[in-house]
Write an enzyme that holds these catalytic residues in place. Structure first.
Site, PDB file in Angstrom:
ATOM      1  N   HIS A  68      -4.502  -4.625   1.678  1.00 22.43           N
ATOM      2  CA  HIS A  68      -3.037  -4.643   1.758  1.00 22.43           C
ATOM      3  C   HIS A  68      -2.517  -5.927   2.398  1.00 22.43           C
ATOM      4  O   HIS A  68      -1.350  -6.255   2.252  1.00 22.43           O
ATOM      5  CB  HIS A  68      -2.476  -3.362   2.403  1.00 22.43           C
ATOM      6  CG  HIS A  68      -2.560  -3.258   3.900  1.00 22.43           C
ATOM      7  ND1 HIS A  68      -3.546  -2.569   4.560  1.00 22.43           N
ATOM      8  CD2 HIS A  68      -1.754  -3.739   4.864  1.00 22.43           C
ATOM      9  CE1 HIS A  68      -3.341  -2.616   5.860  1.00 22.43           C
ATOM     10  NE2 HIS A  68      -2.258  -3.336   6.083  1.00 22.43           N
ATOM     11  N   ASP A 111     -10.141  -0.653   2.019  1.00 27.95           N
ATOM     12  CA  ASP A 111      -9.020  -1.576   2.226  1.00 27.95           C
ATOM     13  C   ASP A 111      -9.485  -2.972   2.675  1.00 27.95           C
ATOM     14  O   ASP A 111      -9.288  -3.365   3.822  1.00 27.95           O
ATOM     15  CB  ASP A 111      -8.058  -0.964   3.259  1.00 27.95           C
ATOM     16  CG  ASP A 111      -6.677  -1.589   3.216  1.00 27.95           C
ATOM     17  OD1 ASP A 111      -6.530  -2.679   2.628  1.00 27.95           O
ATOM     18  OD2 ASP A 111      -5.742  -1.001   3.792  1.00 27.95           O
ATOM     19  N   SER A 132      -3.974  -5.072  11.307  1.00 27.23           N
ATOM     20  CA  SER A 132      -4.587  -4.877   9.998  1.00 27.23           C
ATOM     21  C   SER A 132      -5.508  -6.047   9.700  1.00 27.23           C
ATOM     22  O   SER A 132      -5.117  -7.204   9.836  1.00 27.23           O
ATOM     23  CB  SER A 132      -3.526  -4.799   8.913  1.00 27.23           C
ATOM     24  OG  SER A 132      -3.012  -3.508   8.870  1.00 27.23           O
TER      25      SER A 132
HETATM   26  N1  ARG Z   1      -0.025   2.220   7.230  1.00 26.96           N
HETATM   27  C1  ARG Z   1      -0.628   0.921   7.146  1.00 26.96           C
HETATM   28  C2  ARG Z   1       0.344  -0.058   7.771  1.00 26.96           C
HETATM   29  O1  ARG Z   1       1.160   0.304   8.490  1.00 26.96           O
HETATM   30  C3  ARG Z   1      -1.016   0.564   5.754  1.00 26.96           C
HETATM   31  C4  ARG Z   1       0.104   0.242   4.813  1.00 26.96           C
HETATM   32  C5  ARG Z   1      -0.334  -0.145   3.445  1.00 26.96           C
HETATM   33  N2  ARG Z   1      -0.840   0.971   2.674  1.00 26.96           N
HETATM   34  C6  ARG Z   1      -0.062   1.849   1.997  1.00 26.96           C
HETATM   35  N3  ARG Z   1      -0.625   2.861   1.387  1.00 26.96           N
HETATM   36  N4  ARG Z   1       1.234   1.709   1.922  1.00 26.96           N
HETATM   37  O2  ARG Z   1       0.645  -1.140   7.449  1.00 26.96           O
HETATM   38  N1  GLU Z   2      -1.413  -0.994   8.579  1.00 24.96           N
HETATM   39  C1  GLU Z   2      -0.992  -1.680   9.767  1.00 24.96           C
HETATM   40  C2  GLU Z   2      -0.842  -3.171   9.550  1.00 24.96           C
HETATM   41  O1  GLU Z   2      -0.605  -3.610   8.470  1.00 24.96           O
HETATM   42  C3  GLU Z   2      -1.935  -1.384  10.855  1.00 24.96           C
HETATM   43  C4  GLU Z   2      -1.713  -0.007  11.195  1.00 24.96           C
HETATM   44  C5  GLU Z   2      -0.991   0.111  12.493  1.00 24.96           C
HETATM   45  O2  GLU Z   2       0.241   0.033  12.543  1.00 24.96           O
HETATM   46  O3  GLU Z   2      -1.739   0.307  13.446  1.00 24.96           O
HETATM   47  O4  GLU Z   2      -0.831  -3.958  10.453  1.00 24.96           O
END
Ligand code: ARG
Ligand code: GLU
Length: 687
Positions: A84, A221, A622
């Site tokens: 991502h 990921d 991330s």
């Molecule tokens: N929750 C993670 C973050 O905050 C991953 C986001 C990307 N993945 C998704 N399925 N939208 O960034």
């Molecule tokens: N998915 C998050 C990011 O893109 C990390 C998850 C979190 O917020 O800890 O940084």
């Protein structure tokens, strides 16, 4: 006697391992945590983690782009981050003939690696406390504005002195502890970063938004890049002459993997936390802002879901939009729920009562009341601002209208804008959303906070629906041909979509912004004092600075959790779980055939995929390397569990878990799905 006991207690509380695994520590000060880390199983010295004299773990970590982390895994600049995090770059190389998002991308050799203009990675060369230099010439009797300009002037001088543009060396001065301290961060920024490999989205985004923020998780990921440098190993613009960057340090990979209870260290760049704010700010977030925004987004998501279920075409059009809306929506639910469950507001209030007792007769007397008054003054204005974002500014046609006008004013063609807007636009969704959001606005905003424009429209049309029908009938922005025929912003001013967008915009700048800005200035100063005061109030406590996208170390251990009564989550997921979720009819769970075939051939049910740990992380972490007790790579951080997302405000050792990709799943996918074993040949394994 009494005194000895007191001293013993003080010494014990200073030396005992910290409660749980809270904390995002500054690498340069990690020596203060090294005993605690050792007690929790680490075999690392402070110099192993951060050193400016010799290669240390920090030299293998980068800020990837401007919001993720990445890590080096070979002596030829090979870099890992999340899928991502690489997503937009993978997308930019994709076309109908080569859909790398859908099918994945694997360079067959270095010549095949794809350049990404605009993508940079930043290595931290050093960090240094520059508080004295930044505040030189300032004394506390000076007004805030004088402080601001002294800080700006001194920082600019420090930055200039530390930078060397010809070598890609960039410096930044960052305020820590609410500007009680300042640190200089010197980075080396590389700007030829090439795409090497990415799994298909059915692996890299497996589970999609259904599984986002959740456990059990089975997302592969990751994406793979390579940093290139000039012949002297210095940063350079893209050139075919560039050669792979030779890092000072890269991570060796521990293929032995992890098990419950193992030490883990996350080294990366968390973006933003607010652990030391007053109860009032937490109450606002947990009890007002999050619930209201969740409710508004639920309206949008329900409407989207209804239409997406009726049509495959609409499902494709809205899948990414839906994902974006749902990401924060899910996070806020965990955050507000966690704050409620923990009783954080009451706990902070109790702390504040003790603090006020202590503060009596000091310069901090009355500080809580001052802060409380500032938050109270700000609240209705800030809430109105959040409503503006979640209602008017979330109606697609209004945003599009404003975007088109901006492009026309700048003399840019609107064709491209129109193409990408209409490709993914389904007007019935937008119309229904308009009515749902604006009705909510009218219901939730107190009368005296509603813009005159809104009241006037409502009065003249009699209902939101009638207003909406007229707006959609009259605006030209629903008509692609008319939008594409525009060549200047002239004559747009009467358009009802623009008129509405502008009316709310001026309401914001005239009625909300002045108060919000005013309070922000005073809050900045009051919070600076409150941070300082808290450090004096609890002199024995080790305070880590709130996150601000600078490099941090978080340590903890592999651990599951119990999300609810009678439910216990194990910390490691496997390929078996992917096959359990497999469903060709559900986009998020449609396992690629190649993976099905490998599984069917047998022998890899127990292939680890993801794991949970207690590291304190946030958005920005991330892609961060997850290291074992010896500093070897065991995983890549990519998410948190939603029940623990209040860790940006308060950490709960029972619920806060970060989610990492098991490095062994990356190796498995690279070799068996990507057929890119040549990449594994450059990596170094611990055995
Ligand atoms: N929750 C993670 C973050 O905050 C991953 C986001 C990307 N993945 C998704 N399925 N939208 O960034
Ligand atoms: N998915 C998050 C990011 O893109 C990390 C998850 C979190 O917020 O800890 O940084």
């Amino acid at each position: 006697m009494k005194r000895t006991v007191l001293i013993a207690v003080l010494i014990l509380s200073a030396w005992a391992p910290s409660r749980a695994d809270e904390g995002m520590w500054l690498p340069a000060l990690i020596s203060r945590r090294i005993d605690d880390m050792g007690a929790k199983g680490a075999h690392l010295s402070a110099e192993d983690i951060y050193s400016i004299n010799r290669a240390s773990l920090k030299d293998a970590v980068v800020l990837f782009g401007s919001g993720c982390t990445g890590e080096l895994v070979s002596d030829s600049g090979l870099l890992l981050t999340n899928h991502h995090c690489g997503y937009s770059f993978i997308q930019r190389h994709s076309s109908v003939e080569h859909d790398y998002l859908k099918d994945g991308f694997w360079a067959g050799c270095r010549r095949d690696e794809l350049p990404n203009p605009g993508l940079t990675v930043s290595f931290l060369e050093r960090m240094e406390d520059v508080t004295a230099a930044v505040l030189a010439g300032y004394d506390e009797s000076m007004p805030e504005a004088a402080r601001d300009s002294i800080v700006a002037r001194n920082s600019a001088a420090l930055i200039k002195h530390a930078s060397d543009p010809s070598k890609g060396v960039k410096a930044r001065v960052e305020a820590l502890y609410y500007a009680n301290q300042y640190y200089l961060f010197v980075y080396r920024v590389y700007r030829d970063v090439r795409l090497v490999g990415a799994p298909p989205s059915s692996i890299g985004k497996f589970g999609g938004d259904t599984d986002n923020w959740m456990w059990p998780r089975h997302t592969g990921d990751f994406s793979i890049f390579r940093i290139y440098a000039d012949a002297d190993n210095n940063p350079a613009d893209y050139s075919p002459e560039n050669v792979p960057y030779v890092p000072r340090k890269f991570f060796r990979i521990n293929r032995g993997g992890v098990k419950d209870g193992d030490f883990t260290l996350v080294y990366g760049c968390p973006g933003s936390t607010r652990e030391y704010v007053m109860s009032e700010e937490v109450r606002y977030i947990g009890e007002v802002s999050d619930p209201r925004k969740i409710a508004l987004r639920t309206l949008r998501l329900d409407i989207q879901k209804k239409y997406m279920a009726q049509s495959q075409a609409v499902r494709i059009q809205y899948s990414s939009k839906n994902a974006n809306v749902a990401n924060a929506w899910k996070k806020w639910q965990g955050e507000s729920g966690g704050i409620r469950r923990l009783g954080t507001v009451a706990a902070k209030q109790e702390y504040e009562r003790r603090f006020e007792q202590w503060a009596k007769g000091t310069r901090y007397e009355g500080l809580m009341a001052r802060l409380g008054a500032l938050y109270a003054r700000r609240e209705p204005y800030y809430l109105a601002y959040e409503y503006l974002n979640e209602t008017v500014r979330s109606i697609e046609i209004l945003r599009f209208a404003s975007g088109v006008r901006t492009a026309l004013k700048a003399g840019r063609p609107v064709q491209g804008l129109a193409d990408s807007f209409f490709k993914d636009y389904f007007q019935p969704i937008d119309e229904e959303t308009f009515a749902a959001l604006m009705n909510a606005f009218g219901k939730d905003m107190p009368e005296d906070f509603q813009p005159e424009y809104f009241k006037r429209k409502l009065a003249s049309y009699g209902s939101i629906e009638a207003w909406r029908d007229d707006l959609f009938a009259r605006t030209l922005f629903t008509d692609r041909a008319r939008v594409c025929a525009l060549d200047s912003p002239e004559g747009l001013s009467g358009d009802p979509a623009l008129e509405m967008f502008d009316a709310f915009d001026s309401w914001y700048t005239q009625s909300l912004l002045p108060v919000i800005r005013d309070v922000a200035k005073e809050l900045k100063q009051a919070n600076r004092e409150y941070m300082k005061a808290q450090m004096e109030f609890e002199p024995q406590k080790e305070f880590y600075p709130d996150a601000n996208l600078t490099l941090r170390v978080a340590y903890g251990k592999v651990a599951g959790y119990s999300p609810a009564d009678a439910v216990q989550y194990a910390p490691v997921s496997t390929l078996k779980g992917i096959m359990e979720k497999d469903n060709p009819d559900v986009f998020d769970y449609d396992v690629p055939q190649a993976l099905r075939d490998i599984y069917a051939a047998g022998g890899c049910e127990n292939q680890p995929v993801c794991f949970l740990a207690t590291n304190h992380t946030s958005g920005g972490n991330s892609g961060s390397p997850v290291l074992d007790a010896d500093g070897n790579l065991v995983g890549i951080n990519f998410d948190r569990v939603w029940e623990g997302t209040m860790s940006d405000l308060v950490f709960d050792p029972d619920y806060c878990r970060n989610i990492s990709l098991d490095i062994r799943y990356l190796l498995f996918v690279v070799e068996r799905i990507g057929g890119a074993a040549w990449l594994l040949d450059e990596m170094v394994f611990t055995y």
